[in-house]
Design an enzyme around this catalytic site. Structure first.
Site, PDB file in Angstrom:
ATOM      1  CB  CYS A 114     -13.426 142.706  17.326  1.00 34.80           C
ATOM      2  SG  CYS A 114     -13.908 143.140  15.641  1.00 34.80           S
ATOM      3  CG  HIS A 255     -16.991 142.175  19.560  1.00 37.08           C
ATOM      4  ND1 HIS A 255     -16.985 143.467  19.107  1.00 37.08           N
ATOM      5  CD2 HIS A 255     -16.819 141.381  18.473  1.00 37.08           C
ATOM      6  CE1 HIS A 255     -16.801 143.454  17.804  1.00 37.08           C
ATOM      7  NE2 HIS A 255     -16.709 142.211  17.395  1.00 37.08           N
ATOM      8  CG  ASN A 285     -18.036 144.175  14.661  1.00 39.45           C
ATOM      9  OD1 ASN A 285     -17.413 144.841  15.481  1.00 39.45           O
ATOM     10  ND2 ASN A 285     -17.607 142.999  14.239  1.00 39.45           N
TER      11      ASN A 285
END
Length: 331
Positions: A114, A255, A285
């Site tokens: 990520c 993020h 996500n």
């Protein structure tokens, strides 16, 4: 003074298919209320069987190149951030290079989960600043749905698919673009978030498949605690490094992991939540695509203006995390 490296063009892409929380409630024991109150997610996009990370990346990249006023022939370097490559090898960058019709320029992947976009942004900016490359194309793309155990409600509700891209280039405008970055890795946390099977350490076997080792596994509570602590600290360290305060930050592009993480960061850093770019409710996500997707949407919405300080921050498997400070260019 080092050359200014700006994000000249941005692009993003998400699959057409929407998977809502209500849809998921028919797949696992969950509900819209349960998911939303714990994550801030209402829906996510899911790529089809034939829609690979390179396909999503190609769509985002084409938009970024066009918005930069360039053509594929102008790209000198391609870096892809992904944790879900099309194939174990060759790299997704090689596949994407062909799909975009680029020249035989250097192309490679970076696997930082990520945090992937921050890593490829740092690498790309350094290579453009110091090397023979004029225009670097960086692409964050992940098909997280391919890693999910759709019987595990603690993880399958959190992720979605998408891609985001940027073209990095030198600018004669002084003091703008990527002005600072801090990246970290702590391999001691590998076990907190990983896909145990599929690599050389655990190749596919009937036993590994039966034990569901080829799906994402996460210790959510521990990841949450470490993410909040380390993201807060790396932001504070970066602000000190660059000699600015949180009050000078116009826009935070984090993020999109969990709305509660973002709420905690906003409170601890005393940055109003309205300065945070939040689209987790629509996409979940999307890993390495998360930041460039949110950045592209914020720029298109007019939330980013010349002279603004833009803060990017991420945390992911590895464990990896980091923050990057950008002063938006005027031309």
């Amino acid at each position: 003074m080092p050359a200014s490296i700006i994000l000249k063009g941005l692009g993003s892409h998400v699959p057409a298919k929407r998977l809502t929380n209500d849809d998921l409630s028919h797949m696992v024991e969950t509900s819209d209320e349960w998911i939303y109150t714990r994550s801030g997610i209402r829906e996510r996009r899911i790529a089809g069987p034939e829609e690979n990370p390179s396909d999503m990346g190609a769509e985002a990249a084409k938009l970024a190149i066009a918005k930069a006023g360039l053509s594929p022939a102008d790209i000198d370097l391609l870096i892809v951030g992904t944790m879900t490559p099309d194939l174990p090898f060759p790299s997704t960058a090689c596949i994407l290079q062909k799909k975009l019709g680029l020249r035989t320029v250097p192309a490679f992947d970076v696997a930082a989960a990520c945090s992937g976009f921050l890593y490829i942004l740092e690498v790309g900016a350094a290579m453009v600043r110091s090397g023979p490359y004029r225009n670097a194309l960086i692409v964050g793309t992940d098909k997280m749905s391919s890693t999910l155990d759709w019987k595990d409600r603690s993880t399958c509700v959190l992720f979605g698919d998408g891609a985001g891209a940027a073209v990095l280039t030198r600018s004669e405008e002084p003091g703008v673009g990527v002005i600072g970055s801090i990246l970290h890795t702590d391999g001691a946390g590998v076990g907190l978030l990983l896909q145990p099977g599929g690599g050389a350490a655990c190749p596919p076997t009937p036993t590994s498949i039966e034990e569901r080792k080829h799906f994402l596994k996460m210790n959510g509570k521990e990841v949450f605690k470490v993410a909040v602590r380390e993201m807060e600290q790396v932001i504070r360290d970066l602000l000190v490094q660059q000699g600015i305060t949180s009050a000078q930050i116009s826009c935070v592009v984090p993020h999109q992991a969990n709305i509660r993480i973002l709420d905690a960061l906003a409170t601890r850093l005393e940055i109003p939540m309205e300065r945070f770019v939040v689209n987790i409710d629509r996409y979940g996500n999307t890993s390495a695509a998360s930041i460039p997707l949110a950045l592209d949407e914020a720029h298109a919405a007019g939330r980013i203006r010349p002279g603004d300080y833009i803060l990017l921050v991420a945390f992911g498997a590895g464990l990896t995390w980091g923050a990057t400070l950008i002063k938006w260019h005027s031309r």
